[in-house]
Structure formats: C-alpha cells, structure tokens
Design a protein around this motif. Sequence first.
Motif, PDB file in Angstrom:
ATOM      1  N   GLN A   1      68.609  89.624  -8.458  1.00 20.30           N
ATOM      2  CA  GLN A   1      67.905  88.356  -8.294  1.00 20.30           C
ATOM      3  C   GLN A   1      67.514  87.776  -9.653  1.00 20.30           C
ATOM      4  OE1 GLN A   1      64.796  89.929  -5.778  1.00 20.30           O
ATOM      5  NE2 GLN A   1      65.689  88.982  -3.961  1.00 20.30           N
ATOM      6  N   PHE A   2      67.107  88.647 -10.560  1.00 18.23           N
ATOM      7  CA  PHE A   2      66.729  88.201 -11.899  1.00 18.23           C
ATOM      8  C   PHE A   2      67.917  87.543 -12.594  1.00 18.23           C
ATOM      9  CE2 PHE A   2      66.097  89.141 -16.476  1.00 18.23           C
ATOM     10  CZ  PHE A   2      65.011  88.321 -16.692  1.00 18.23           C
ATOM     11  N   MET A   3      69.110  88.128 -12.463  1.00 24.63           N
ATOM     12  CA  MET A   3      70.307  87.533 -13.072  1.00 24.63           C
ATOM     13  C   MET A   3      70.528  86.111 -12.561  1.00 24.63           C
ATOM     14  SD  MET A   3      73.166  90.647 -13.146  1.00 24.63           S
ATOM     15  CE  MET A   3      74.226  89.586 -12.220  1.00 24.63           C
ATOM     16  N   VAL A   4      70.397  85.932 -11.253  1.00 15.62           N
ATOM     17  CA  VAL A   4      70.579  84.605 -10.661  1.00 15.62           C
ATOM     18  C   VAL A   4      69.504  83.651 -11.168  1.00 15.62           C
ATOM     19  CG1 VAL A   4      70.557  83.286  -8.504  1.00 15.62           C
ATOM     20  CG2 VAL A   4      71.763  85.481  -8.610  1.00 15.62           C
ATOM     21  N   LEU A   5      68.272  84.125 -11.212  1.00 10.32           N
ATOM     22  CA  LEU A   5      67.190  83.274 -11.693  1.00 10.32           C
ATOM     23  C   LEU A   5      67.406  82.856 -13.144  1.00 10.32           C
ATOM     24  CD1 LEU A   5      64.053  84.936 -10.057  1.00 10.32           C
ATOM     25  CD2 LEU A   5      65.160  82.776  -9.421  1.00 10.32           C
TER      26      LEU A   5
ATOM     27  N   ASP B   1      69.395  74.442 -13.103  1.00  7.44           N
ATOM     28  CA  ASP B   1      69.068  74.430 -11.674  1.00  7.44           C
ATOM     29  C   ASP B   1      70.097  73.583 -10.930  1.00  7.44           C
ATOM     30  OD1 ASP B   1      67.520  75.168  -9.502  1.00  7.44           O
ATOM     31  OD2 ASP B   1      65.906  73.745  -9.901  1.00  7.44           O
ATOM     32  N   GLY B   2      70.311  73.896  -9.647  1.00 13.03           N
ATOM     33  CA  GLY B   2      71.203  73.082  -8.820  1.00 13.03           C
ATOM     34  C   GLY B   2      72.665  73.443  -8.948  1.00 13.03           C
TER      35      GLY B   2
ATOM     36  N   LEU C   1      65.841  76.292  -7.523  1.00 14.45           N
ATOM     37  CA  LEU C   1      64.641  77.107  -7.640  1.00 14.45           C
ATOM     38  C   LEU C   1      63.534  76.523  -6.769  1.00 14.45           C
ATOM     39  CD1 LEU C   1      64.676  77.322 -11.525  1.00 14.45           C
ATOM     40  CD2 LEU C   1      65.128  79.235  -9.975  1.00 14.45           C
ATOM     41  N   THR C   2      62.653  77.381  -6.317  1.00 16.28           N
ATOM     42  CA  THR C   2      61.446  76.933  -5.619  1.00 16.28           C
ATOM     43  C   THR C   2      60.279  77.001  -6.608  1.00 16.28           C
ATOM     44  OG1 THR C   2      60.888  79.166  -4.905  1.00 16.28           O
ATOM     45  CG2 THR C   2      62.281  77.855  -3.411  1.00 16.28           C
TER      46      THR C   2
ATOM     47  N   GLN D   1      60.003  79.327 -10.030  1.00 15.38           N
ATOM     48  CA  GLN D   1      59.697  78.681 -11.309  1.00 15.38           C
ATOM     49  C   GLN D   1      58.457  79.322 -11.930  1.00 15.38           C
ATOM     50  OE1 GLN D   1      59.474  74.609 -10.021  1.00 15.38           O
ATOM     51  NE2 GLN D   1      61.648  74.247 -10.397  1.00 15.38           N
ATOM     52  N   GLY D   2      57.515  79.693 -11.084  1.00 13.66           N
ATOM     53  CA  GLY D   2      56.293  80.327 -11.560  1.00 13.66           C
ATOM     54  C   GLY D   2      56.494  81.738 -12.083  1.00 13.66           C
ATOM     55  N   LEU D   3      57.623  82.352 -11.757  1.00 10.55           N
ATOM     56  CA  LEU D   3      57.907  83.722 -12.208  1.00 10.55           C
ATOM     57  C   LEU D   3      58.613  83.776 -13.564  1.00 10.55           C
ATOM     58  CD1 LEU D   3      59.222  85.255  -8.858  1.00 10.55           C
ATOM     59  CD2 LEU D   3      57.021  85.711  -9.973  1.00 10.55           C
ATOM     60  N   GLN D   4      59.086  82.628 -14.036  1.00 14.86           N
ATOM     61  CA  GLN D   4      59.946  82.619 -15.222  1.00 14.86           C
ATOM     62  C   GLN D   4      59.319  83.312 -16.432  1.00 14.86           C
ATOM     63  OE1 GLN D   4      61.432  78.763 -16.405  1.00 14.86           O
ATOM     64  NE2 GLN D   4      62.694  79.628 -18.019  1.00 14.86           N
TER      65      GLN D   4
END
Length: 150
Positions: free
Chosen positions: A44-48, A55-56, A102-103, A107-110
């Motif tokens: 998931q981190f890789m995707v983020l 984004d998009g 992203l939600t 975004q808050g986890l970045q």
Amino acid sequence: MQVFSYLMSFSKSQSAGYLANHMARLFATGLQRRIAPLGLAPAQFMVLLELWQEDGQTQSMLNHRLDVEQATMANTLSRMERDGLIERKPSDKDRRAKLIYLTGKSQGLQEHATQAALAQNDVALGLLSEAEKATLIDMMQRVISSMKRG
C-alpha cells in the motif's frame, strides 16, 4: 563435473540474487514494522508513494510504474479502497477507465509514512558513507535497468 564443483563452491554470501532478495526482505520487514501503526502495508505504501507524486492515475499506470502484476495491484487497490485510502472515479477521457485518487485519510498519512521510510533507509544505510550510499543507489539502479532489458 566442472559445473558440479562450481556449484559446490558457490556461496550464498557471494550471490547477488540471494543478497538482493535478503536485503529486500529485511527492508520490507523494517518498513512494515514502522508503517504498521499507520495502518499501512508495504504494498500500500508503494502505491501511495506513486499517488502522492501524481494523484489520479489508472490501475494500468500504477502496474507499469511499480512493475507489479495486474492481479496483485487489483487486490492491493481493493484493500486500499476498503480501508478508505483511495477512491476510484470515472475518467473523463475514457469511460472504461477508473482513476485512482487519494482520500483525505491517505493524504494525512504522507508525512508520517515518509518519515517512517526515511528512518528505515537511515538504519539500513547507516554504516555507509555518503559516497558509498550514492554508489550503492547508482549500482542498484543500473542492475535493475539491466534486468528489465532482459
């Protein structure tokens, strides 16, 4: 007989493949430990990381950029959607395509997730000088490029 004697003297400590795999597993384990409190898995981190950069994207773009199989990406994205990390929206350009966004949650986890990854890199490369780090990264990029060519 010559091949057999070579194989008998072959040491995993001298095998680039073994060492790369071992290093990757240790990196992944360390990263997983550091990002687990954020509710993230390494995939998931890789995707983020990709979506934080742009984004998009479509699933196909993510497959290509992350060099991941379609089925693996589909499963990861489904889990991320379930966990509220991404949302899929129809593309204005291609009715068949869905764009992945992203939600607010992701975004808050970045900042925290990026700091966790940097901490893992610092631990992993901590015994190397700055020049050695740069050389290692350069060599890894060249090996990856060579292997992608076939």
